[in-house]
Design an enzyme around this catalytic site. Sequence first.
Site, short mmCIF file in Angstrom:
data_model
loop_
_atom_site.label_atom_id
_atom_site.label_comp_id
_atom_site.label_asym_id
_atom_site.label_seq_id
_atom_site.Cartn_x
_atom_site.Cartn_y
_atom_site.Cartn_z
N GLU A 115 -7.85 -0.34 -3.40
CA GLU A 115 -7.28 -0.77 -2.12
C GLU A 115 -6.57 -2.09 -2.37
O GLU A 115 -7.01 -2.89 -3.19
CB GLU A 115 -8.36 -0.99 -1.06
CG GLU A 115 -9.03 0.26 -0.55
CD GLU A 115 -10.27 0.64 -1.35
OE1 GLU A 115 -10.75 1.76 -1.19
OE2 GLU A 115 -10.74 -0.19 -2.16
N TYR A 127 1.32 -2.16 -8.98
CA TYR A 127 0.59 -0.90 -9.05
C TYR A 127 1.55 0.29 -9.05
O TYR A 127 1.36 1.24 -9.81
CB TYR A 127 -0.39 -0.77 -7.88
CG TYR A 127 -1.47 -1.83 -7.87
CD1 TYR A 127 -2.11 -2.24 -9.04
CD2 TYR A 127 -1.85 -2.45 -6.68
CE1 TYR A 127 -3.09 -3.21 -9.02
CE2 TYR A 127 -2.83 -3.42 -6.66
CZ TYR A 127 -3.45 -3.80 -7.83
OH TYR A 127 -4.41 -4.77 -7.81
#
Length: 160
Positions: A115, A127
């Site tokens: 998360e 990411y």
Amino acid sequence: MNAVLQPAEARFEPMTAAWFEAVLRVENSAYAHPWSQGNFSDSLDAGYQAQVLAGGPEGASELLGYFVAMKGVDEVHLLNITVAPAHQRQGWARVMLDALALWSRGQGALWLWLEVRMSNERARAVYEQYGFRHVGSRRQYYPAANGQREDAVVMSLGLS
């Protein structure tokens, strides 16, 4: 020391309580809502994969970053990954993600999960460039300023 270190000058070491002072200094400088020493201590007690990335000569190591991850049945959940602010934008996040993915594959994991704060566009970009995909959200997941809460973006990376 704010020198740009090369990968050959960096090494991974298991996070131990001896690293907590340096880890907490970085954590507190990197985040408005940092993990506490208890969070790190609990993670080590639970047997989570916790590594520090140290740079420079042994004995005079500087903390470049660290990560903490929890192994599941066929997945690994990245709980915390942090590059020291003085060493950001030098590729160390990718080095740590490479190490985590390698370890995860060795554990038989098929997926990496994480998360990230909705507002953390820089981390989300890192990411995404690494191959993680946005797969959902968690409403009001993170503490935010003035007693508010912030949504999290849930991301995953297939390891097969």
